[in-house]
Write a protein that holds these residues in place. Structure first.
Motif, PDB file in Angstrom:
ATOM      1  N   SER A   1     -13.746 -14.822 -15.940  1.00 46.50           N
ATOM      2  CA  SER A   1     -12.747 -15.132 -14.876  1.00 46.50           C
ATOM      3  C   SER A   1     -11.236 -14.757 -15.749  1.00 46.50           C
ATOM      4  O   SER A   1     -10.454 -14.591 -14.979  1.00 46.50           O
ATOM      5  CB  SER A   1     -12.685 -16.530 -14.466  1.00 46.50           C
ATOM      6  OG  SER A   1     -13.949 -16.736 -13.889  1.00 46.50           O
ATOM      7  N   TYR A   2     -11.014 -15.214 -17.149  1.00 44.13           N
ATOM      8  CA  TYR A   2     -10.067 -14.976 -17.678  1.00 44.13           C
ATOM      9  C   TYR A   2      -9.384 -13.277 -17.733  1.00 44.13           C
ATOM     10  O   TYR A   2      -8.476 -13.000 -17.588  1.00 44.13           O
ATOM     11  CB  TYR A   2     -10.025 -15.393 -18.928  1.00 44.13           C
ATOM     12  CG  TYR A   2     -10.307 -16.784 -19.250  1.00 44.13           C
ATOM     13  CD1 TYR A   2     -10.370 -17.784 -18.489  1.00 44.13           C
ATOM     14  CD2 TYR A   2     -10.861 -17.347 -20.629  1.00 44.13           C
ATOM     15  CE1 TYR A   2     -10.493 -19.385 -18.584  1.00 44.13           C
ATOM     16  CE2 TYR A   2     -10.915 -18.658 -20.836  1.00 44.13           C
ATOM     17  CZ  TYR A   2     -10.883 -19.503 -19.933  1.00 44.13           C
ATOM     18  OH  TYR A   2     -11.399 -20.664 -20.242  1.00 44.13           O
ATOM     19  N   PHE A   3     -10.550 -12.675 -17.967  1.00 38.88           N
ATOM     20  CA  PHE A   3     -10.273 -11.259 -18.452  1.00 38.88           C
ATOM     21  C   PHE A   3     -10.736 -10.052 -17.427  1.00 38.88           C
ATOM     22  O   PHE A   3     -10.244  -9.174 -17.207  1.00 38.88           O
ATOM     23  CB  PHE A   3     -10.649 -11.160 -19.668  1.00 38.88           C
ATOM     24  CG  PHE A   3     -10.303 -11.806 -20.877  1.00 38.88           C
ATOM     25  CD1 PHE A   3      -8.861 -12.212 -20.935  1.00 38.88           C
ATOM     26  CD2 PHE A   3     -11.389 -12.828 -21.522  1.00 38.88           C
ATOM     27  CE1 PHE A   3      -8.599 -13.111 -22.189  1.00 38.88           C
ATOM     28  CE2 PHE A   3     -11.017 -13.571 -22.403  1.00 38.88           C
ATOM     29  CZ  PHE A   3      -9.549 -13.777 -22.866  1.00 38.88           C
ATOM     30  N   LEU A   4     -11.870 -10.366 -17.019  1.00 34.66           N
ATOM     31  CA  LEU A   4     -12.807  -9.031 -16.179  1.00 34.66           C
ATOM     32  C   LEU A   4     -11.926  -8.798 -15.033  1.00 34.66           C
ATOM     33  O   LEU A   4     -11.916  -7.546 -14.728  1.00 34.66           O
ATOM     34  CB  LEU A   4     -14.186  -9.647 -16.182  1.00 34.66           C
ATOM     35  CG  LEU A   4     -15.143  -9.915 -17.145  1.00 34.66           C
ATOM     36  CD1 LEU A   4     -16.339  -9.861 -16.745  1.00 34.66           C
ATOM     37  CD2 LEU A   4     -14.777  -8.410 -18.074  1.00 34.66           C
ATOM     38  N   PRO A   5     -11.418  -9.369 -14.161  1.00 38.84           N
ATOM     39  CA  PRO A   5     -10.595  -9.046 -13.085  1.00 38.84           C
ATOM     40  C   PRO A   5      -9.594  -7.959 -13.355  1.00 38.84           C
ATOM     41  O   PRO A   5      -9.373  -7.001 -12.674  1.00 38.84           O
ATOM     42  CB  PRO A   5     -10.204 -10.140 -12.159  1.00 38.84           C
ATOM     43  CG  PRO A   5     -10.928 -11.294 -12.603  1.00 38.84           C
ATOM     44  CD  PRO A   5     -11.375 -11.271 -13.901  1.00 38.84           C
ATOM     45  N   LYS A   6      -8.747  -8.321 -14.374  1.00 37.83           N
ATOM     46  CA  LYS A   6      -7.590  -7.359 -14.790  1.00 37.83           C
ATOM     47  C   LYS A   6      -8.426  -5.913 -15.189  1.00 37.83           C
ATOM     48  O   LYS A   6      -7.942  -5.243 -15.200  1.00 37.83           O
ATOM     49  CB  LYS A   6      -6.721  -8.076 -15.715  1.00 37.83           C
ATOM     50  CG  LYS A   6      -5.439  -7.206 -15.833  1.00 37.83           C
ATOM     51  CD  LYS A   6      -4.453  -7.903 -16.872  1.00 37.83           C
ATOM     52  CE  LYS A   6      -3.274  -7.012 -17.381  1.00 37.83           C
ATOM     53  NZ  LYS A   6      -2.509  -7.731 -18.117  1.00 37.83           N
ATOM     54  N   ALA A   7      -9.448  -6.203 -16.221  1.00 35.43           N
ATOM     55  CA  ALA A   7      -9.792  -5.297 -16.909  1.00 35.43           C
ATOM     56  C   ALA A   7     -10.676  -4.289 -15.882  1.00 35.43           C
ATOM     57  O   ALA A   7     -10.447  -3.005 -15.746  1.00 35.43           O
ATOM     58  CB  ALA A   7     -11.046  -5.715 -17.940  1.00 35.43           C
ATOM     59  N   PHE A   8     -11.400  -4.998 -14.816  1.00 30.88           N
ATOM     60  CA  PHE A   8     -11.999  -4.007 -13.876  1.00 30.88           C
ATOM     61  C   PHE A   8     -11.057  -3.385 -12.981  1.00 30.88           C
ATOM     62  O   PHE A   8     -11.450  -2.075 -12.529  1.00 30.88           O
ATOM     63  CB  PHE A   8     -12.827  -4.899 -12.991  1.00 30.88           C
ATOM     64  CG  PHE A   8     -14.392  -5.125 -13.398  1.00 30.88           C
ATOM     65  CD1 PHE A   8     -15.374  -4.884 -12.850  1.00 30.88           C
ATOM     66  CD2 PHE A   8     -14.613  -5.549 -14.853  1.00 30.88           C
ATOM     67  CE1 PHE A   8     -16.749  -4.979 -13.009  1.00 30.88           C
ATOM     68  CE2 PHE A   8     -15.607  -5.852 -15.325  1.00 30.88           C
ATOM     69  CZ  PHE A   8     -16.797  -5.374 -14.282  1.00 30.88           C
ATOM     70  N   ARG A   9      -9.823  -3.805 -12.863  1.00 34.30           N
ATOM     71  CA  ARG A   9      -8.822  -3.173 -11.918  1.00 34.30           C
ATOM     72  C   ARG A   9      -8.450  -1.924 -12.606  1.00 34.30           C
ATOM     73  O   ARG A   9      -8.600  -0.619 -11.839  1.00 34.30           O
ATOM     74  CB  ARG A   9      -7.557  -3.908 -11.508  1.00 34.30           C
ATOM     75  CG  ARG A   9      -6.732  -3.403 -10.798  1.00 34.30           C
ATOM     76  CD  ARG A   9      -5.316  -4.364 -10.585  1.00 34.30           C
ATOM     77  NE  ARG A   9      -5.818  -5.521  -9.925  1.00 34.30           N
ATOM     78  CZ  ARG A   9      -5.970  -6.756 -10.664  1.00 34.30           C
ATOM     79  NH1 ARG A   9      -5.366  -6.832 -11.618  1.00 34.30           N
ATOM     80  NH2 ARG A   9      -6.057  -7.949  -9.822  1.00 34.30           N
ATOM     81  N   ALA A  10      -8.323  -2.001 -13.986  1.00 34.79           N
ATOM     82  CA  ALA A  10      -8.002  -0.702 -14.707  1.00 34.79           C
ATOM     83  C   ALA A  10      -9.118   0.187 -14.755  1.00 34.79           C
ATOM     84  O   ALA A  10      -9.046   1.604 -14.612  1.00 34.79           O
ATOM     85  CB  ALA A  10      -7.580  -1.187 -15.943  1.00 34.79           C
ATOM     86  N   ILE A  11     -10.185  -0.400 -15.039  1.00 35.44           N
ATOM     87  CA  ILE A  11     -11.497   0.776 -14.904  1.00 35.44           C
ATOM     88  C   ILE A  11     -11.623   1.315 -13.662  1.00 35.44           C
ATOM     89  O   ILE A  11     -11.926   2.599 -13.578  1.00 35.44           O
ATOM     90  CB  ILE A  11     -12.945  -0.083 -15.289  1.00 35.44           C
ATOM     91  CG1 ILE A  11     -12.498  -0.693 -16.723  1.00 35.44           C
ATOM     92  CG2 ILE A  11     -14.025   0.603 -15.167  1.00 35.44           C
ATOM     93  CD1 ILE A  11     -13.501  -1.552 -17.144  1.00 35.44           C
TER      94      ILE A  11
END
Length: 277
Positions: free
Chosen positions: A102-112
């Motif tokens: 929850s800390y990192f993946l939403p932002k990372a997935f948006r970029a991916i």
């Protein structure tokens, strides 16, 4: 039987090498990582591929037979890859604790998703120590791990710092004080419970860090959780208990040396790194 494509590629690449070290240098990975890759492939095949001696390595009869098959298999995969624009539909498994995700993946997935929506990602959730083991065993491609254990077979890159603390409600006068909510499976929890003087005897175990934060926020007892988990849920009624111990955490991205060469793999690693800035 499922084979890791990387293992097949490593096998084909070093088939003409005189030693494992020479093969590792050729591939740009460590010798232990290469040895583990070949050992895993031999276990999958149920056959020894190389004679090993002080003078070097040589293909066994089984190795010669499987070398031909491996080359044919990789050639077929290359043909399939030619039908894709950039070969970006490779399935990548990311492992991490659900709260860490929850800390990192939403932002990372948006970029991916913005870069290429065809990436295929599978998520695997467990404790950090289990995730790291999964990466070492080749079951997980890349892990986000808390307090990763250094290993010559893995690349460990620090992402962020966190702090596991003891929390209470800001409405101290209305708070239940005979209970502490925590995840006893975490060694950070065990360490803090040992150091916490005059702690409540009623310890309630749960593997949901989000639930612990909500219990504390509602004044139902004390809680032991990372500071990032409290911030993530915007729990405004939570505050650290003064003069109690804390545990410093390091959150890292962990993957095997052979991971990150495919465009999709490289994009995953880079976007995970950027997600904490």
């Amino acid at each position: 039987m499922d084979f890791r494509i990387t293992d097949l590629k490593n096998f084909v690449e070093i088939a003409t090498s005189r030693t494992m070290r020479e093969g590792a240098d050729k591939l740009g990975i460590t010798q232990p990582a290469l040895s583990e890759s070949i050992k895993r492939l031999e276990q999958d095949l149920g056959e020894v591929l190389f004679y090993r001696s002080r003078s070097g390595i040589a293909l066994t009869p089984g190795g010669q037979k499987n070398l031909k098959l491996a080359r044919e298999a990789l050639a077929s995969l290359d043909s399939l890859g030619a039908n894709r624009a950039h070969g970006d539909s490779r399935l990548i498994t990311i492992g991490c604790h659900p709260t860490i995700a929850s800390y990192f993946l939403p932002k990372a997935f948006r970029a991916i998703q913005k870069e290429n929506p065809s990436y295929q990602v599978r998520l695997s959730h467990d404790l950090s120590r289990t995730i790291q083991t999964g990466v070492q065993q080749g079951m997980i491609d890349v892990g986000i791990v808390v307090n990763a254990v250094p290993s010559p077979d893995l690349i460990v890159r620090q992402l962020a710092q966190d702090e596991v603390c003891i929390w209470r409600s800001t409405h101290v006068q209305d708070q239940v004080t005979d209970k502490v909510f925590c995840n006893l499976a975490l060694f950070q929890t065990q360490a803090l419970l040992r150091k916490w003087k005059d702690r409540p005897a009623n310890v309630i175990d749960t593997d949901s860090l989000e639930l612990i934060v909500r219990f504390v926020n509602e004044g139902l007892g004390y809680g032991i959780v990372p500071a990032r988990a409290v911030a993530l849920l915007n729990a405004k009624n939570c505050e650290r208990v003064p003069k109690t111990p804390a545990f410093n955490d390091t959150i890292s991205i962990v993957y095997r040396p052979e991971f990150g060469k495919h465009p999709a793999e490289k994009a995953i690693v880079e976007n995970l790194k950027k997600s904490v800035k």
